[in-house]
Design a protein around this motif. Structure first.
Motif, PDB file in Angstrom:
ATOM      1  N   ALA A 184     -15.214  51.830 -23.645  1.00 47.23           N
ATOM      2  CA  ALA A 184     -15.754  53.012 -22.955  1.00 47.23           C
ATOM      3  C   ALA A 184     -17.262  52.263 -22.268  1.00 47.23           C
ATOM      4  N   ARG A 185     -17.850  51.545 -23.158  1.00 48.57           N
ATOM      5  CA  ARG A 185     -19.162  50.776 -22.919  1.00 48.57           C
ATOM      6  C   ARG A 185     -18.814  49.760 -21.560  1.00 48.57           C
ATOM      7  N   ILE A 186     -17.712  48.934 -21.659  1.00 55.02           N
ATOM      8  CA  ILE A 186     -17.265  48.052 -20.587  1.00 55.02           C
ATOM      9  C   ILE A 186     -17.035  48.901 -19.354  1.00 55.02           C
TER      10      ILE A 186
ATOM     11  N   PHE B  25     -18.385  35.749 -11.036  1.00 54.49           N
ATOM     12  CA  PHE B  25     -17.786  36.883 -11.909  1.00 54.49           C
ATOM     13  C   PHE B  25     -17.232  36.095 -13.073  1.00 54.49           C
ATOM     14  N   PHE B  26     -16.441  35.352 -12.805  1.00 56.70           N
ATOM     15  CA  PHE B  26     -15.382  34.731 -13.890  1.00 56.70           C
ATOM     16  C   PHE B  26     -16.562  33.763 -14.832  1.00 56.70           C
TER      17      PHE B  26
ATOM     18  N   LEU C 141     -21.424  41.877 -12.974  1.00 60.69           N
ATOM     19  CA  LEU C 141     -20.218  42.507 -13.044  1.00 60.69           C
ATOM     20  C   LEU C 141     -19.240  41.839 -13.966  1.00 60.69           C
ATOM     21  N   GLY C 142     -19.281  40.313 -14.048  1.00 62.72           N
ATOM     22  CA  GLY C 142     -18.412  39.671 -14.869  1.00 62.72           C
ATOM     23  C   GLY C 142     -19.055  39.892 -16.413  1.00 62.72           C
ATOM     24  N   ALA C 143     -20.429  39.901 -16.433  1.00 60.01           N
ATOM     25  CA  ALA C 143     -20.872  40.121 -17.724  1.00 60.01           C
ATOM     26  C   ALA C 143     -20.656  41.436 -18.429  1.00 60.01           C
TER      27      ALA C 143
ATOM     28  N   PHE D 286     -20.030  35.648 -21.473  1.00 62.29           N
ATOM     29  CA  PHE D 286     -20.123  36.933 -22.509  1.00 62.29           C
ATOM     30  C   PHE D 286     -18.894  37.104 -23.141  1.00 62.29           C
ATOM     31  N   GLU D 287     -17.920  36.417 -23.049  1.00 63.36           N
ATOM     32  CA  GLU D 287     -16.546  36.868 -23.528  1.00 63.36           C
ATOM     33  C   GLU D 287     -16.681  36.994 -25.140  1.00 63.36           C
TER      34      GLU D 287
END
Length: 454
Positions: free
Chosen positions: A90-92, A65-66, A119-121, A72-73
Motif C-alpha cells: 500500500a505504501r509503495i 527510474f531504474f 518514482l524509482g525509489a 532502494f530495492e
C-alpha cells in the motif's frame, strides 16, 4: 486418513479462493504500475515540445527510474519484511502515485530527472513484496501458477496503457491542462486511490482472512509452515537465521541469473519507452492511433505467454523454452531494425512474444527450491540488478537517436543481447523433477497460468 483428506481439501479450497479474490487485486495493482512506468513513452514528443526535453535527456530520465529502483530495492525489501507485505505494498502504491502526479508540474530537465529518480525509489520493492506475499499465502505447488499469472498480467497492462494514454493525450487544453498533464495526473491519482483501497482490502495474514473458513485457515497455515520446514536445508539448515544479502552476490548462479534477466529487461524497457516513437514513423498516425497500434505487440505477447505456459507444464526442463523465447526476441528485433515502419511493428510484435514469454519462464528457475526467507532477498537482488537494463535501454536509445536520428543501431544491440542471454541459459542449474529428487514440488513444477485461464 479422513482428517488428512479434509486438510488437503481445505488447502485446495483456500488456494482457489485466493486466486479468485486476491490475485485480481494484485493484477489491478500491476496495471497501475505499468501505466505509471510507461506513460512517459507516450508523452515523449509532448514533453519535448512543451518542456524542451530532448531525446538524450528523455532517455536519461527514463533510465534514472531504474537506478533508484536498484539502489532502494534491498532496503525496501528489508522494510517490507519488518512491516509486512500488505502495509508495504500500500505504501509503495500511494507514494509512486503521488510522485507520478507531480509530473504534471514538470518544467525543465532537472525536475524531470528528480521526479523520475523519486518514482524509482518509491516503487522499489513492489515485485519482491508481491512474490513474498505469494510465499506466505500460496502452497509451493500453486505458487508458480500465481507468479505466472501475475507476470502475464504485465503484458495485459502494457496493452491497456497505449489506448488509455492515447485517450488522455487527446485532452489537449481541457480545463487549461495539456494532454500529457492529464496523462500523468489521472494515472498518478488512480494509483493513490488503489493504494488506499489495497490497505483496507488486502489481508496481512491468513488468520485475518474473513473469506476463509476456520478449517481452511488452519489447513493453509499448516501447509505453508510444513513447506517452510521441508525447505530448511536450502537456507543452510538455519531458516530462522540472519541472511547476508551481500554475500548472496558472490553466488555464481545468482550473478548468471542477474545477467540473463538484465538482457530480458533491456528488450522490455527499450520497447516500453521507445515503441511509441517507432510507431509514430508510420505515416498518418495520431496520438490516439499510436496508442492503439502500440498495444499490438503486447496483445501478441499475451497470446504467446499462454502457449508458452502450456508447453512449460509439459517440459522436463525450462531451459530450452527460455532459449527459444530469447532467440525469437533476437530474430524479431533484428528484422524490425531493417524493415519499413509498418513491417517493423509486425516484427516487434514477434520480438515481444519472445522477450515477454521469457520473463515467466525465467522466474521459474530462481524460485526453485528456495526457502521463503531466502526467496524474497534473492529475487530482490536479481530484480534490482537485472532491472538496470531498464536504465541502459532507454538511455542508450536516447543517445543513439540524438546522435544518429534513428534507433536502428539500438535494435541491433538488443538482438545481440538476447542472443548472448540465450547462450548463458545453458549454464543455469535446474532442480530435478519431483519424481527424480523425491522432494515436494517446486514452484516451476506447478501448472502455469494457462491452466488457470481454462
Amino acid at each position: 486418513m479422513q482428517s488428512v483428506d479434509k486438510a488437503v481439501t481445505d488447502v485446495a479450497l483456500a488456494t482457489k479462493k485466493f486466486f479468485k479474490r486476491v490475485l485480481p487485486i494484485m493484477l489491478v495493482m500491476l496495471v497501475c504500475n505499468q501505466l505509471n512506468r510507461s506513460n512517459i513513452g507516450y508523452a515523449q514528443e509532448h514533453l519535448h515540445a512543451d518542456v524542451g526535453i530532448g531525446a538524450a535527456a528523455y532517455g536519461f530520465g527514463a533510465g534514472l527510474f531504474f537506478i533508484a529502483y536498484a539502489i532502494f530495492e534491498l532496503p525496501s525489501n528489508v522494510m517490507m519484511e519488518r512491516y509486512g507485505a500488505k502495509v508495504w505494498l500500500a505504501r509503495i502504491m500511494i507514494s509512486w502515485g503521488i510522485v507520478s502526479f507531480l509530473m504534471v508540474f514538470v518544467q525543465n530537465e532537472t525536475m524531470f530527472y528528480a521526479l523520475r529518480f523519486l518514482l524509482g525509489a518509491a516503487e522499489a520493492g513492489f515485485f519482491p513484496a508481491v512474490i513474498f506475499y505469494f510465499a506466505r499465502w500460496v502452497p509451493a505447488g500453486q505458487r508458480g501458477k500465481a507468479t505466472a499469472i501475475f507476470i502475464a498480467g504485465s503484458s495485459v497492462a502494457a496493452a491497456l496503457s497505449g489506448p488509455i494514454a492515447g485517450m488522455l493525450l487527446s485532452l489537449h487544453d481541457v480545463l487549461g491542462f495539456r494532454g500529457w498533464q492529464w496523462l500523468f495526473g489521472f494515472e498518478g491519482l488512480l494509483s493513490v486511490v488503489v493504494g488506499i483501497a489495497v490497505f483496507f482490502v488486502l489481508d496481512a495474514k491468513i488468520a485475518d482472512a474473513t473469506w476463509l473458513t476456520a478449517g481452511e485457515k488452519v489447513a493453509l497455515t499448516a501447509a505453508i509452515a510444513d513447506e517452510d520446514a521441508q525447505h530448511a536445508p536450502a537456507s543452510g539448515g538455519n531458516p530462522g537465521g540472519k541472511i547476508n544479502r551481500w554475500k548472496m552476490l558472490l553466488n555464481p548462479q545468482i550473478l548468471l541469473l542477474c545477467g540473463i534477466y538484465f538482457s530480458v529487461q533491456l528488450s522490455i524497457y527499450a520497447n516500453t519507452f521507445w515503441l511509441p516513437s517507432i510507431v509514430k514513423q508510420i505515416p498518418g498516425t495520431t496520438d490516439l492511433s499510436v496508442g492503439f497500434l502500440s498495444a499490438i505487440p503486447w496483445v501478441c505477447a499475451v497470446i504467446a505467454m499462454y502457449f508458452a505456459a502450456k508447453w512449460q507444464d509439459k517440459a522436463k526442463s525450462k531451459r530450452p523454452l527460455l532459449v527459444a523465447a530469447l532467440l525469437v526476441a533476437a530474430v524479431g528485433t533484428l528484422a524490425a531494425a531493417v524493415a519499413s515502419p509498418v513491417l517493423a511493428l509486425v516484427f516487434l510484435a514477434i520480438a515481444a512474444m519472445g522477450f515477454k514469454s521469457a520473463s515467466p519462464l525465467f522466474w521459474t528457475i530462481p524460485q526453485s527450491g528456495l526457502h521463503p526467507l531466502i526467496l524474497a532477498p534473492a529475487i530482490a537482488i536479481i530484480n534490482s540488478l537485472g532491472n538496470l537494463g531498464g536504465f541502459v535501454a532507454p538511455f542508450g536509445f536516447g543517445i543513439i537517436k540524438e546522435q544518429t536520428g534513428s534507433v536502428i543501431p539500438g535494435l541491433f544491440a538488443l538482438a545481440a543481447a538476447s542472443t548472448i542471454a540465450a547462450g548463458l541459459v545453458y549454464f543455469l542449474k535446474e532442480r530435478k523433477s519431483e519424481a527424480a529428487a523425491g522432494h515436494v514440488a517446486a514452484p516451476e513444477e506447478a501448472p502455469a497460468f494457462a491452466v488457470a485461464a481454462k
